[in-house]
Design a protein around this motif. Structure first.
Motif, PDB file in Angstrom:
ATOM      1  N   GLU A 159       0.848  -1.184   0.000  1.00  0.00           N
ATOM      2  CA  GLU A 159       0.000   0.000   0.000  1.00  0.00           C
ATOM      3  C   GLU A 159       0.887   1.239   0.000  1.00  0.00           C
ATOM      4  OE1 GLU A 159      -0.789   0.498   4.768  1.00  0.00           O
ATOM      5  OE2 GLU A 159      -2.202  -0.696   3.602  1.00  0.00           O
ATOM      6  N   ARG A 160       0.318   2.328  -0.418  1.00  0.00           N
ATOM      7  CA  ARG A 160       1.107   3.568  -0.496  1.00  0.00           C
ATOM      8  C   ARG A 160       1.726   3.866   0.862  1.00  0.00           C
ATOM      9  NH1 ARG A 160       1.925   7.578  -4.004  1.00  0.00           N
ATOM     10  NH2 ARG A 160       2.561   9.606  -3.175  1.00  0.00           N
ATOM     11  N   THR A 161       3.048   3.992   0.855  1.00  0.00           N
ATOM     12  CA  THR A 161       3.785   4.260   2.094  1.00  0.00           C
ATOM     13  C   THR A 161       4.754   5.394   1.807  1.00  0.00           C
ATOM     14  OG1 THR A 161       3.649   1.898   2.662  1.00  0.00           O
ATOM     15  CG2 THR A 161       5.236   3.258   3.893  1.00  0.00           C
ATOM     16  N   GLU A 162       4.420   6.566   2.282  1.00  0.00           N
ATOM     17  CA  GLU A 162       5.207   7.748   1.948  1.00  0.00           C
ATOM     18  C   GLU A 162       6.351   7.974   2.929  1.00  0.00           C
ATOM     19  OE1 GLU A 162       2.500  11.008   1.739  1.00  0.00           O
ATOM     20  OE2 GLU A 162       1.714  10.427  -0.232  1.00  0.00           O
ATOM     21  N   VAL A 163       7.500   8.292   2.357  1.00  0.00           N
ATOM     22  CA  VAL A 163       8.657   8.729   3.138  1.00  0.00           C
ATOM     23  C   VAL A 163       8.880  10.198   2.802  1.00  0.00           C
ATOM     24  CG1 VAL A 163      11.127   8.459   3.549  1.00  0.00           C
ATOM     25  CG2 VAL A 163       9.709   6.443   3.144  1.00  0.00           C
ATOM     26  N   HIS A 164       8.933  11.030   3.811  1.00  0.00           N
ATOM     27  CA  HIS A 164       9.071  12.474   3.616  1.00  0.00           C
ATOM     28  C   HIS A 164      10.406  12.953   4.188  1.00  0.00           C
ATOM     29  CE1 HIS A 164       4.731  12.735   2.716  1.00  0.00           C
ATOM     30  NE2 HIS A 164       4.577  11.873   3.718  1.00  0.00           N
ATOM     31  N   TRP A 165      10.983  13.942   3.536  1.00  0.00           N
ATOM     32  CA  TRP A 165      12.121  14.648   4.122  1.00  0.00           C
ATOM     33  C   TRP A 165      12.201  16.054   3.534  1.00  0.00           C
ATOM     34  CZ3 TRP A 165      12.696  11.198   0.141  1.00  0.00           C
ATOM     35  CH2 TRP A 165      13.440  11.596  -0.953  1.00  0.00           C
ATOM     36  N   ASP A 166      12.785  16.943   4.282  1.00  0.00           N
ATOM     37  CA  ASP A 166      12.980  18.321   3.824  1.00  0.00           C
ATOM     38  C   ASP A 166      14.366  18.400   3.209  1.00  0.00           C
ATOM     39  OD1 ASP A 166      12.752  20.976   3.303  1.00  0.00           O
ATOM     40  OD2 ASP A 166      12.908  21.649   5.382  1.00  0.00           O
ATOM     41  N   ASP A 167      14.413  18.342   1.895  1.00  0.00           N
ATOM     42  CA  ASP A 167      15.677  18.268   1.179  1.00  0.00           C
ATOM     43  C   ASP A 167      16.448  19.583   1.291  1.00  0.00           C
ATOM     44  OD1 ASP A 167      16.739  16.194  -1.161  1.00  0.00           O
ATOM     45  OD2 ASP A 167      17.450  18.245  -1.450  1.00  0.00           O
ATOM     46  N   ILE A 168      17.735  19.491   1.577  1.00  0.00           N
ATOM     47  CA  ILE A 168      18.590  20.665   1.738  1.00  0.00           C
ATOM     48  C   ILE A 168      18.592  21.515   0.479  1.00  0.00           C
ATOM     49  CG2 ILE A 168      20.971  21.427   2.153  1.00  0.00           C
ATOM     50  CD1 ILE A 168      21.383  18.744   3.632  1.00  0.00           C
ATOM     51  N   VAL A 169      18.476  20.852  -0.668  1.00  0.00           N
ATOM     52  CA  VAL A 169      18.536  21.546  -1.952  1.00  0.00           C
ATOM     53  C   VAL A 169      17.152  21.768  -2.538  1.00  0.00           C
ATOM     54  CG1 VAL A 169      19.427  21.444  -4.322  1.00  0.00           C
ATOM     55  CG2 VAL A 169      20.816  20.553  -2.427  1.00  0.00           C
ATOM     56  N   ARG A 170      16.331  20.728  -2.560  1.00  0.00           N
ATOM     57  CA  ARG A 170      15.080  20.745  -3.311  1.00  0.00           C
ATOM     58  C   ARG A 170      13.841  21.059  -2.481  1.00  0.00           C
ATOM     59  NH1 ARG A 170      15.685  17.735  -8.118  1.00  0.00           N
ATOM     60  NH2 ARG A 170      13.538  16.991  -8.024  1.00  0.00           N
ATOM     61  N   GLY A 171      13.987  21.176  -1.166  1.00  0.00           N
ATOM     62  CA  GLY A 171      12.823  21.426  -0.323  1.00  0.00           C
ATOM     63  C   GLY A 171      12.067  20.137  -0.027  1.00  0.00           C
ATOM     64  N   PRO A 172      10.803  20.216   0.376  1.00  0.00           N
ATOM     65  CA  PRO A 172      10.035  19.030   0.775  1.00  0.00           C
ATOM     66  C   PRO A 172       9.971  17.980  -0.338  1.00  0.00           C
ATOM     67  CG  PRO A 172       8.898  21.036   1.427  1.00  0.00           C
ATOM     68  CD  PRO A 172      10.031  21.466   0.541  1.00  0.00           C
ATOM     69  N   GLN A 173      10.281  16.724   0.022  1.00  0.00           N
ATOM     70  CA  GLN A 173      10.281  15.618  -0.933  1.00  0.00           C
ATOM     71  C   GLN A 173       9.474  14.452  -0.378  1.00  0.00           C
ATOM     72  OE1 GLN A 173      12.092  15.686  -4.141  1.00  0.00           O
ATOM     73  NE2 GLN A 173      11.853  17.832  -3.499  1.00  0.00           N
ATOM     74  N   THR A 174       8.880  13.688  -1.284  1.00  0.00           N
ATOM     75  CA  THR A 174       8.105  12.508  -0.897  1.00  0.00           C
ATOM     76  C   THR A 174       8.411  11.372  -1.857  1.00  0.00           C
ATOM     77  OG1 THR A 174       6.290  13.856  -0.036  1.00  0.00           O
ATOM     78  CG2 THR A 174       5.785  11.565  -0.567  1.00  0.00           C
ATOM     79  N   VAL A 175       8.640  10.188  -1.285  1.00  0.00           N
ATOM     80  CA  VAL A 175       8.833   8.978  -2.082  1.00  0.00           C
ATOM     81  C   VAL A 175       7.863   7.924  -1.566  1.00  0.00           C
ATOM     82  CG1 VAL A 175      10.403   7.066  -2.585  1.00  0.00           C
ATOM     83  CG2 VAL A 175      11.234   9.419  -2.697  1.00  0.00           C
ATOM     84  N   SER A 236      20.159  14.268   7.352  1.00  0.00           N
ATOM     85  CA  SER A 236      19.477  15.174   6.440  1.00  0.00           C
ATOM     86  C   SER A 236      20.024  14.936   5.030  1.00  0.00           C
ATOM     87  CB  SER A 236      19.719  16.628   6.848  1.00  0.00           C
ATOM     88  OG  SER A 236      19.182  16.890   8.130  1.00  0.00           O
ATOM     89  N   PHE A 237      19.139  14.999   4.044  1.00  0.00           N
ATOM     90  CA  PHE A 237      19.542  14.730   2.667  1.00  0.00           C
ATOM     91  C   PHE A 237      19.403  15.977   1.805  1.00  0.00           C
ATOM     92  CE2 PHE A 237      18.786  10.435   4.118  1.00  0.00           C
ATOM     93  CZ  PHE A 237      19.691   9.673   3.402  1.00  0.00           C
ATOM     94  N   GLY A 238      20.280  16.071   0.804  1.00  0.00           N
ATOM     95  CA  GLY A 238      20.186  17.115  -0.200  1.00  0.00           C
ATOM     96  C   GLY A 238      20.542  16.540  -1.551  1.00  0.00           C
ATOM     97  N   HIS A 239      19.826  16.908  -2.599  1.00  0.00           N
ATOM     98  CA  HIS A 239      20.054  16.363  -3.936  1.00  0.00           C
ATOM     99  C   HIS A 239      20.171  17.511  -4.941  1.00  0.00           C
ATOM    100  CE1 HIS A 239      18.148  13.069  -1.665  1.00  0.00           C
ATOM    101  NE2 HIS A 239      18.905  12.293  -2.414  1.00  0.00           N
ATOM    102  N   HIS A 240      21.395  17.736  -5.414  1.00  0.00           N
ATOM    103  CA  HIS A 240      21.636  18.833  -6.364  1.00  0.00           C
ATOM    104  C   HIS A 240      21.412  18.359  -7.799  1.00  0.00           C
ATOM    105  CE1 HIS A 240      25.448  17.096  -7.709  1.00  0.00           C
ATOM    106  NE2 HIS A 240      25.789  16.916  -6.450  1.00  0.00           N
ATOM    107  N   ASN A 241      21.178  19.322  -8.674  1.00  0.00           N
ATOM    108  CA  ASN A 241      20.994  18.995 -10.084  1.00  0.00           C
ATOM    109  C   ASN A 241      22.309  18.497 -10.681  1.00  0.00           C
ATOM    110  OD1 ASN A 241      22.149  21.544  -9.767  1.00  0.00           O
ATOM    111  ND2 ASN A 241      21.240  22.365 -11.634  1.00  0.00           N
ATOM    112  N   LEU A 242      22.176  17.699 -11.729  1.00  0.00           N
ATOM    113  CA  LEU A 242      23.342  17.096 -12.363  1.00  0.00           C
ATOM    114  C   LEU A 242      23.900  17.994 -13.455  1.00  0.00           C
ATOM    115  CD1 LEU A 242      22.093  13.409 -12.747  1.00  0.00           C
ATOM    116  CD2 LEU A 242      23.418  14.417 -10.869  1.00  0.00           C
ATOM    117  N   LEU A 243      25.158  17.750 -13.808  1.00  0.00           N
ATOM    118  CA  LEU A 243      25.789  18.434 -14.931  1.00  0.00           C
ATOM    119  C   LEU A 243      25.796  17.501 -16.135  1.00  0.00           C
ATOM    120  CD1 LEU A 243      28.914  20.139 -13.309  1.00  0.00           C
ATOM    121  CD2 LEU A 243      26.581  21.007 -13.518  1.00  0.00           C
ATOM    122  N   THR A 244      25.614  18.070 -17.298  1.00  0.00           N
ATOM    123  CA  THR A 244      25.742  17.308 -18.542  1.00  0.00           C
ATOM    124  C   THR A 244      26.754  18.007 -19.431  1.00  0.00           C
ATOM    125  OG1 THR A 244      24.040  18.518 -19.767  1.00  0.00           O
ATOM    126  CG2 THR A 244      23.292  16.693 -18.369  1.00  0.00           C
TER     127      THR A 244
END
Length: 457
Positions: A159-175, A236-244
């Motif tokens: 069943e839907r099981t949400e994990v939430h965190w306030d990302d250092i880079v992206r703000g509120p996130q849910t998986v 605490s987690f943070g996810h920055h954008n990638l470089l191409t």
């Protein structure tokens, strides 16, 4: 609680500018918090990991200005991971699976054909003891999956099981854990994949903040669940954008695209690399910072955009040139000496030529022109040759200083009627062999009267 971050590269190739971005984000985050930075090599993949790559990564980070407080190799810490695995097994939170990669792929295709999410169906949980023994008798060895907490009583009814965190880079996130397959933690040969060693080390090393590329956002949900399963609070987690690349292609250690070692060999200044790696793809301007403290003042994780940023190596040369133009002699004295640029003229020479350099290494070409003579045949018309010969007859007496050029050319304007390009270009070509370069007012005192006369065409 002291801030502790880590950079965990796999020593399977040369790190590139995208990897450096992650390392620098963590380094600057720790620097601003007066925290600790751990370099932790993810070298549990014995077949692909190489010690020479690890050594090169350490050299690359040192060159960039990153100085780890500790260096750890996961290959030295296998007992820690084995203990964590046993805890999970005892709690029934990991389970053995015997499917081959071909069988898993076939199941994935079947689920897709039925318009179902292509996640693992936990078929291995249905195996009894005799079935497992039969599979092992065939020579199969199990890989082990972590049982995600995405169900109430029946693991086959997620069943839907949400994990939430306030990302250092992206703000509120849910998986949603129900959208994921149970991750494999242990391979068939008993070696560990990235996830379990990473979480076990983060717990034991007291890592407080994890900053990495946004291709790990979904993984974070499973890793937070694994932290909880091991009785620990997730960092605490943070996810920055990638470089191409400029063409939009991803960067890879295996191809060596934009590797730090290749940029260093090209003579790019380390702070030019660091400045662009950190500031590109953010809401602020990309400026050439002279040191890490200055870069830290511009650094804000939350300013990163959510879309990938295209990295243009051509921008590096502009930033490198800007830095070199402001670099004092003391900061490059040793590098110049290594190229043979020494003596009482060295400092005055550096101040004269730095404004025309994109790399410090280019200084040696001008040093040869100043100390050894013109390196290429002089291309002057006969009329210009006559003008230069006449000009040499009007050289001011020594001592020479930065006003000598103005005094000399003022006399030549009066006596020859030449001015502007017609006056300056032939003299530059005669003295340097080139049509452009550093101000001759600065080069002339370095040449001196005798050497200048020796360059009469």
């Amino acid at each position: 609680m002291n801030t502790t971050v880590r950079f965990a590269p796999s020593p399977t190739g040369h790190i590139h500018i995208g990897n450096a971005r992650t390392a620098l984000f963590n380094w600057l985050f720790a620097l601003k918090a007066d925290g600790r930075f751990i370099l932790r090599f993810d070298d549990t993949d014995v077949e692909r990991s190489r010690r020479e790559f690890a050594q090169q990564i350490e050299r690359d980070l040192e060159w960039l200005g990153i100085h780890p407080h500790a260096v750890v190799r996961q290959s030295d810490r296998v007992p820690v991971y084995e203990a964590a695995a046993e805890r999970l097994k005892a709690a029934g939170l990991v389970y053995p699976c015997y499917e081959t990669s071909e069988e898993l792929e076939r199941r994935r295709r079947i689920r897709l054909s039925r318009r179902l999410p292509p996640v693992y169906g936990r078929e291995a949980l249905k195996l009894g003891g005799e079935e497992k023994a039969a599979l092992e008798a065939e020579g199969r060895r199990p890989h082990w999956r972590f049982l995600l907490p995405n169900f109430r009583d029946n693991p086959f009814e997620t069943e839907r099981t949400e994990v939430h965190w306030d990302d250092i880079v992206r703000g509120p996130q849910t998986v949603d854990l129900a959208s994921m397959s149970d991750p494999v933690l242990i391979r068939e040969d008993g070696t560990f994949l990235y996830t379990l060693p990473s979480v076990a080390d983060d717990i034991e090393m007291g890592v407080t903040h994890i900053i990495r590329g946004d291709d790990h956002v979904t993984n974070t949900g499973a890793q937070i669940a694994l932290f909880n399963a091991l009785g620990a609070k997730a960092p605490s987690f943070g996810h920055h954008n990638l470089l191409t690349s400029v063409t939009g292609e991803g960067l890879s250690k295996r191809t060596g695209a934009l590797s730090i070692s290749s940029l260093r060999e090209a003579g790019i200044e380390p702070m030019a690399v660091a400045s662009l790696a950190v500031l590109i793809g953010t809401s602020g301007p990309v400026v050439a910072c002279r040191n890490m403290e200055e870069l830290a003042a511009h650094f804000s994780p939350s300013s990163s955009s959510k879309s990938a940023a295209k990295f243009d190596p051509a921008e590096l040369r502009g930033l490198s040139r800007n830095l070199i133009q402001e670099t004092p002699f003391e900061a490059v004295e040793d590098r110049l000496a290594a190229m043979g640029i020494v003596g009482e003229k060295a400092e005055r020479f550096w101040l004269a030529v730095r404004g025309n350099l994109e790399t410090v290494g280019e200084a040696v070409d001008w040093w040869r022109i100043v100390t050894e003579g013109i390196q290429h045949p002089v291309d002057l018309s006969e009329e210009d040759r006559d003008f230069v010969r006449q000009a040499m007859n009007h050289l001011p007496p020594e001592p020479w200083d930065d006003q000598t050029w103005t005094a000399w050319t003022s006399v030549l304007k009066e006596r020859t009627g030449r001015k502007g390009k017609a006056l300056f270009k032939p003299l530059r070509v005669a003295l340097t062999g080139l049509e452009s370069g550093p101000e001759l007012a600065n080069l002339l005192p370095l040449l001196g009267r005798e050497e200048t006369l020796a360059r009469r065409p």
